[in-house]
Design an enzyme around this catalytic site. Sequence first.
Site, PDB file in Angstrom:
ATOM      1  N   ASP A 274       0.825  -1.209   0.000  1.00 13.00           N
ATOM      2  CA  ASP A 274       0.000   0.000   0.000  1.00 13.00           C
ATOM      3  C   ASP A 274       0.861   1.261   0.000  1.00 13.00           C
ATOM      4  OD1 ASP A 274      -1.942  -1.885   0.411  1.00 13.00           O
ATOM      5  OD2 ASP A 274      -2.849  -0.907   2.160  1.00 13.00           O
ATOM      6  N   HIS A 430       3.704  -2.254   3.111  1.00 14.13           N
ATOM      7  CA  HIS A 430       3.758  -0.903   2.529  1.00 14.13           C
ATOM      8  C   HIS A 430       5.087  -0.725   1.820  1.00 14.13           C
ATOM      9  CE1 HIS A 430       0.658  -0.584   5.647  1.00 14.13           C
ATOM     10  NE2 HIS A 430       0.138   0.409   4.935  1.00 14.13           N
TER      11      HIS A 430
HETATM   12 ZN   LIG Z   1      -2.734   3.346   3.295  1.00 15.13          ZN
END
Ligand SMILES: [Zn+2]
Length: 470
Positions: A274, A430
């Site tokens: 992400d 992430h």
């Molecule tokens: Zn996010």
Amino acid sequence: MVVVKKLIVIFSIIGTICIILGVLWLIYGRIEVKLIGDEKILATYNEEYHDPGFIITKNDKEMDKDSYEVITNNDIDITKLGEYHLSYDIKYHFLSFHLERIINIVDDVKPDINVSLESIKRDYCTKKDKDKLEYTIIDNYDGDITDKAVVEEVDDNYIINVSDTNGNENTLSIPIVLTEKPKDVFKLNGNSTVYVTTNSKYSDSGVTYTDGCGNKLNDKVNTVNNVNTSKNGEYTVTYSVGNNKLTRKVIVYTPSNTSNTGSGSGKVIYLTFDDGPGVYTEKVLNTLAKYNVKATFFVTHQFNGYVPLIKKEYEAGHSVAVHSYTHNWNIYKSVDAYLNDFNKMNNDILKYTGNYSKIFRFPGGSSNTISRNYSKGVVKAIASKMLNDGYQYFDWDVDSGDAAGASRSKIYSNVVNGAARCSKCIVLMHDIKPNTVNELDNILKTLTSKGYKFGTLSVNSPTVHHAIAN
Ligand SMILES: [Zn+2]
């Protein structure tokens, strides 16, 4: 006696005359009158005229101004060109003198050229001026004659030339100064380290060599490329221009998961990243490529310069999905605000992949409570509308913990242990977290060695939905 008398008379007459002449000499002496300066004078149009006057002397001495009378006459009009007369009539006792001068009022003044810049900057490459040549020309007689100027470019100068109606000419030269020559550009296209699987076709992405003006000079590059994909190993592609040298490392390898059927058969791991693309995304792509693992990127537009990496993600075979354009929590202030942000991101995805994405991840996940601060029930409303419109959203059942600041070893154990016991195996990571990026190689080494298969998410993939909290 008569002779004597006659002589006396003659001498008395002569004496009397001498006395009279002496008296006259005392009064008048030797008087001279003359103009100061020439009899013809040129005077400038519209400038006050001061006549230099005359001089009157008696016996070579200038006479006192009170001792004679002067009448001055002239018809001079300085506002009109032409010939005028000026005269002096001088009276001294019984004597009078007349002096006359001709004055020509002429326009002998050059037009005045005013420029706003001392020099004009010109772009070295485009040869276009970066400054504008601006000037005004005012003439004492004609007024504003800016439009009468003739401008020529001669030997790196602008020459401004102008004449007024009376033939007075003026010229001004403004130098043209080229900007500095930009430096040559010599850089690699693509990554400095490239992973290539055994027996695949390797096509090198080459280099860019241009002069500072962007003219391609690629034919001047000498490339040495010995990459042999039939033999595993590390190769170096060398590009040189004179003494400048660039290299690319090409690693030919056999990915472990393509040859290992292993114990984890049946299980599919969906790695998700992400919040990128960002500064570390290329490294993530390289590591994924090294292990030939495909993943899913929930992308944002948070790091403007990195957004084009979406294309690389897509071309490398990863799934690209919507996360958020801004990733600001205020997208939760209404369904419309959310969709507006969502659509902007999906337009980026369209631009770089050729298709809209049908899948997404809520910022904060579908169970986030932060959205309560913006609008009540908004996540529920969005989820319902999106599912209805054929979209799918994905939460996760394995959390790497990187958003909460987990260490590299913690991220490793969260993912590896999570993958061992998950059911859907959607792993939250992430690609903007350096710990994740730096640990990814270790994680993939372990997961691939266990023989797991990796999948990319699509609208039909098994999904994980957390409980919506708002
Ligand atoms: Zn996010």
